[in-house]
Design an enzyme around this catalytic site. Structure first.
Site, mmCIF file in Angstrom:
data_model
loop_
_atom_site.group_PDB
_atom_site.id
_atom_site.type_symbol
_atom_site.label_atom_id
_atom_site.label_comp_id
_atom_site.label_asym_id
_atom_site.label_seq_id
_atom_site.Cartn_x
_atom_site.Cartn_y
_atom_site.Cartn_z
ATOM 1 N N GLY A 37 6.856 -2.760 5.438
ATOM 2 C CA GLY A 37 6.578 -1.337 5.346
ATOM 3 C C GLY A 37 5.465 -1.066 4.366
ATOM 4 N N SER A 38 4.660 -0.029 4.612
ATOM 5 C CA SER A 38 3.640 0.380 3.655
ATOM 6 C C SER A 38 4.295 1.108 2.478
ATOM 7 C CB SER A 38 2.615 1.284 4.341
ATOM 8 O OG SER A 38 1.872 0.544 5.284
ATOM 9 N N GLY A 39 3.471 1.413 1.478
ATOM 10 C CA GLY A 39 3.975 2.111 0.303
ATOM 11 C C GLY A 39 4.152 1.198 -0.894
ATOM 12 N N HIS A 40 3.858 -0.108 -0.703
ATOM 13 C CA HIS A 40 3.992 -1.085 -1.790
ATOM 14 C C HIS A 40 2.633 -1.620 -2.229
ATOM 15 C CE1 HIS A 40 8.160 -0.908 -0.698
ATOM 16 N NE2 HIS A 40 7.942 -1.423 0.495
ATOM 17 N N LYS A 91 9.784 -10.580 3.560
ATOM 18 C CA LYS A 91 10.714 -10.106 2.537
ATOM 19 C C LYS A 91 12.069 -9.855 3.203
ATOM 20 C CE LYS A 91 8.337 -6.489 0.979
ATOM 21 N NZ LYS A 91 7.362 -6.419 2.103
ATOM 22 N N ASP A 121 12.575 -6.259 8.852
ATOM 23 C CA ASP A 121 11.460 -7.196 8.735
ATOM 24 C C ASP A 121 11.841 -8.557 9.315
ATOM 25 O OD1 ASP A 121 10.437 -5.097 7.258
ATOM 26 O OD2 ASP A 121 9.646 -6.356 5.661
ATOM 27 N N HIS A 151 12.283 0.204 -2.346
ATOM 28 C CA HIS A 151 12.328 1.417 -1.527
ATOM 29 C C HIS A 151 13.229 2.453 -2.180
ATOM 30 C CE1 HIS A 151 11.921 -2.158 1.058
ATOM 31 N NE2 HIS A 151 10.952 -1.472 1.603
#
Lengths: 333, 333
Positions: free
Chosen positions: B54-57, B105, B110, B219
């Site tokens: 996921g994006s945001g990291h 991860k 995922d 998250h």
């Protein structure tokens, strides 16, 4: 206030202990007064390039100490000018016969304290000059400033002056280049949230949940206007226009575009804004030849961004590309 | 919610446009499905190393695409696993006869989607294996995970596996090294504030003004406990103990200490925490041989930090030191 600190009075010194432990290959820290010095300083025959100012803008300035950039950084307390004796200690640790250039952001306290230090150094026979950067187009005068504030352009100035000194330029030449950069770099910032200074303990200003401060300073000083939050396309267009119209930057210009996070803005938003700025400049016939994107001059945890444009020519591009090895900027030619 | 975005549904793609514009020398972006690919991929004869999530990291994972690290990164929507077809596109763009290693991860979505993509690639005759990293010591199972979560150790794993592939190791060898890293890396995180996912529009959880979440996930998943905010000395001591006791790391060990900002924590606090961790490890007879300090695996604008320890030996140190050229990590040997 929630912060990962101990006593707010010691936050800068304790942070410098971590910096010194992490980067012993690049720098050393002298304490009381606190100064960050390039590990191999003084470098014989080289003009020393020194900067500093209140802490809270990291990685500026300590993150730019190392070969190809700064010989020393002088960190004051958070958002507080460093004292003349601290600047003097930085000069003493780095400066030889080639002299030193002090890079000073245009805030009244910084200008005064760096000037005092330069005079003290001159009295000891050292040739020390200072240049004042005032690249923020937002307002004519501000909370801590007569005239425009020094902001994002400082990062570019430190890189280019540092590269000139590293290639062996004289103090006259480094100073002249610094004035050239100052003459053709412009910036504007915007804030979505306020920072909290540790020894104050509460946010520096209030912004409603739907408000932004357009033209914010890096200490949270007021900008041009407080407006409703806008889509990124609208906001970045206003920012690009404010910067481009000021110099002005015009069709055919070659530029470095520096898209900076004020600290709390995530990279996903920062790159989104950068992409919009790239597109707008291309539409105006302004060629983005170099880029810098990241949190390089911050205001603690403030959410917001700034845009800086520097007009390039062959010499400035070559100096920007020259090798640098610091904790925050690192590359080879 | 105040963010520098346009339509929340397009935030990842629009951000990738800025990334591509800024770093055309290092990477290219394929859209729909969105994949970030090393500019010179596929590299003949080399094992491809691919990660995503996921994006945001950010900068994880796209910021680690380039020579010496990742061949491709697969960004899902914010905090959302990428789809199998996106992973498959990354494999197709980077993978030749040497095969590919997928670094995953440990989150249920995922693991499932990368596995599906590996099977699809295998059906096309490509040799694709995956490793799952689960370095977070905070909790046994979590919101999006059976077993431990994959967090900060991912950055170190991507660097070391990327270096092994760059020196010409076979897929067997890169995979074995990856398992070795996963076996001896441990992390813990703490949050002071919550992130806000753009397409959600409100903070992921509530924390009182005097509360922190100890053992937070990237998250915003719950950790071990919610406690009162503590001085940095106390907090970092708890974090170091949680990580060190888990493997355990013991007197005489050589380690890499990675002090990571979750995004919104200023560098001044991050280095302060790093300095405390260095001191505590030294007191325990654990030798910090390498360091990484900065925002490398974030949770949007969340304030907080994580600590990661990796047990080093000569080979891992050599691979860590090996040249890397990405937007977020860059050095030469």
């Amino acid at each position: 206030m929630k912060k990962i600190i101990n006593d707010p009075e010691h936050v800068v010194t304790e942070s410098l202990r971590g910096l010194a432990a992490a980067h012993a290959d690049l720098l050393r820290v002298q304490y009381d007064p606190d100064v960050v010095i390039r590990a191999d300083a003084p470098v014989a025959g080289k003009v020393a390039v020194i900067s500093g100012g209140g802490s809270g803008h990291e990685p500026l300035h300590a993150g730019f100490v190392g070969p190809g950039m700064l010989d020393a950084a002088v960190p004051g307390a958070v958002f507080t000018s460093p004292t003349p004796d601290a600047v003097q200690a930085a000069v003493a640790a780095t400066t030889g016969e080639a002299g030193a250039l002090l890079i000073v952001k245009n805030y009244t306290g910084d200008v005064l304290n760096f000037e005092t230090a330069a005079e003290l150094a001159a009295a000891e026979g050292l040739e020390v000059r200072s240049v004042v950067i005032d690249d923020d187009v937002a307002v004519a005068d501000s909370t801590f400033t007569a005239g425009r504030r020094g902001v994002g352009g400082t990062v570019l100035l430190e890189k280019i002056a540092g590269a000139a000194a590293a290639r062996g330029d004289s103090l006259d030449a480094v100073e002249a280049l610094a004035h050239k950069v100052i003459g053709q770099v412009r910036s504007i910032g915007v804030a979505l949230t306020a920072p909290t200074v540790p020894h104050v303990g509460s946010p520096s200003f209030d912004l409603a949940e739907d408000e932004i401060e357009f033209g914010i300073g890096i200490h949270g000083e007021p900008g041009r206007e407080r407006t409703k939050a806008e889509p990124a396309d609208v906001l970045v267009e206003r920012m690009v226009r404010a910067v481009a119209e000021d110099l002005p930057f015009t069709r055919g210009d070659r530029v470095l575009l520096f898209t900076n996070s004020m600290g709390g803005t995530p990279m996903i938003e920062l790159y989104l804004a950068h992409g919009i700025a790239e597109r707008l400049l291309a539409e105006q016939g302004i060629t983005v030849e170099r880029r810098l994107v990241g949190p390089y001059i911050t205001s603690l945890e403030m959410q917001g961004i700034s845009l800086t444009l520097l007009k390039l020519d062959d010499e400035l591009t070559e100096l920007w590309d020259a090798p640098v090895h610091t904790t925050a900027l690192r590359w080879r030619a």
